[in-house]
Design an enzyme around this catalytic site. Sequence first.
Site, PDB file in Angstrom:
ATOM      1  N   LYS A  77      11.005  -6.155   3.139  1.00 29.95           N
ATOM      2  CA  LYS A  77      10.190  -6.186   1.927  1.00 29.95           C
ATOM      3  C   LYS A  77      10.482  -7.477   1.163  1.00 29.95           C
ATOM      4  O   LYS A  77      11.640  -7.908   1.081  1.00 29.95           O
ATOM      5  CB  LYS A  77      10.502  -4.954   1.076  1.00 29.95           C
ATOM      6  CG  LYS A  77       9.567  -4.757  -0.108  1.00 29.95           C
ATOM      7  CD  LYS A  77       9.849  -3.426  -0.783  1.00 29.95           C
ATOM      8  CE  LYS A  77       8.933  -3.213  -1.978  1.00 29.95           C
ATOM      9  NZ  LYS A  77       9.173  -1.908  -2.644  1.00 29.95           N
ATOM     10  N   SER A 152       5.151  -0.162  -4.604  1.00 32.82           N
ATOM     11  CA  SER A 152       5.255  -1.587  -4.360  1.00 32.82           C
ATOM     12  C   SER A 152       5.496  -1.946  -2.888  1.00 32.82           C
ATOM     13  O   SER A 152       5.471  -3.128  -2.539  1.00 32.82           O
ATOM     14  CB  SER A 152       6.407  -2.170  -5.194  1.00 32.82           C
ATOM     15  OG  SER A 152       7.654  -1.604  -4.824  1.00 32.82           O
ATOM     16  N   SER A 176       7.473   3.923  -5.019  1.00 34.43           N
ATOM     17  CA  SER A 176       7.029   2.748  -4.279  1.00 34.43           C
ATOM     18  C   SER A 176       7.063   2.862  -2.772  1.00 34.43           C
ATOM     19  O   SER A 176       6.553   1.988  -2.079  1.00 34.43           O
ATOM     20  CB  SER A 176       7.854   1.527  -4.709  1.00 34.43           C
ATOM     21  OG  SER A 176       7.518   1.155  -6.021  1.00 34.43           O
TER      22      SER A 176
END
Length: 475
Positions: A77, A152, A176
């Site tokens: 990520k 996210s 997220s």
Amino acid sequence: MAELHELTALALWQELQAGRVSPRELASHYLDRIDRLNPQLGAFVTVTRENALARADRLASEVPKTAPLWGLPSGDKDLWMRAGVRTGFGSRLLADFVPDTSDEIVETLDAAGAVSLGKTNAPEFGLPAYTESLAAPPARNPWDPSLGSGGSSGGAAVAVASGMLPFAPGSDGGGSVRIPAAACGLVGLKPTRGLVPAGSGIDSLAGLVVDGPLARTTADAALLLDGMIAKRDGRIDHHYTLRAPYDDDGPFLGTAVRGEGRFQLGVMTTSAWDDAYEIVIAQEARAALDAAVDAFTAMGHGIEETALVSDPTYAPAFRTIWQAGAARIPAEGEAENLLEPLTKWLLGKGRAISARELSEALSALTAYERSLIRQLSSFDAVLTPAMAMTPRPVGWYDQEDGERNFEQQVQYTPFTSMLNVSGLPAIVLPILQTDDGLPMGVQLIGRPGGERTLLSLAAQLERKVRWQLRYPPVW
């Protein structure tokens, strides 16, 4: 014969173990998929082809072949640092930042044998529940590219749902992992606070952020979870955890494969935000919940409706913590102009919070944690809608009005953040598709350390619904 990306992560691991495919062959296959699909979907912001192939070539000399993720492609990520690889945190502010060190979760995944193919798309500093930053193209939903992927961990979800990765790790501070899993038709697991040492939540403000897996199947999610848990001498390394309210009875993968047991389930449509915002549950979300209730009832599980006690302290306390978390962004003076409007709003609000206000908010959320755990304690797991609406269109969120933007995020995702506050585990599961072909899911909330119950229930539901056989049009 099926193409490699059509196999589950577990099946790929077995192919690697048997020597029928090599780490380089597998990495090359997924890198080619990324070359073809990423320009239209925006799953990756950086692709590290040369690094990935070099890592695959030397893997056998670096990591034991029996490692839980040996040879399996993955992605970092873009909120996680990898030494020598640009890490932008989804922001123009750090567009050229190349770290000298790697974050612990990255090192843990490497030690488990994963092969990183690059950095997956994330919104600015991971703050919004959608992945549409000014630093990169939006992460678009493979089921309908006019729609967003949630956030996210939106890039991670897009990569898995479109077959650019077999699974992907993400982080979850208010939903997220679960939000993009729901939007993209995946299994997304938020572990109990403290379960994953490298992303335990203990070192984040209010203990909100934990790391967890996104995958197409329950077994694949469990496989990745096992790889995310650092082990020493065959046991979970609790060196960085303050508590471990869970067992250490071997890999979670075994639990997910067996999928055994009968449980008492609560069903609720209330959330911690009900006192602060108008929460409307769309017909599609209710249909998904009803389908899950019917399926679990048919399997012999006990079902009982429940509801949360009203608590007006939650919303202002969570807003305070969310804003305070943005106060640490390294932007001063003119550099603030590189931030997006929502981030600037959060930063300004956060830096104006007094120590007393922050202390009071932390105390309120601690009280809420105890209250929520107590309210749900009579159930083995509690079922809610995953999201209150269908996946949101790209550009749907107000980019200029911070108050309105925050309200929109809450109205789409009312059932997620309270579990970050409480530290409880939760899993999102893709139960059905709408008439337009969009995935809709449900969420199961577990007791502290209740991952095995969640995985067992998820495996049973998967066997009945067979969501792993659904593919988006880009597949």
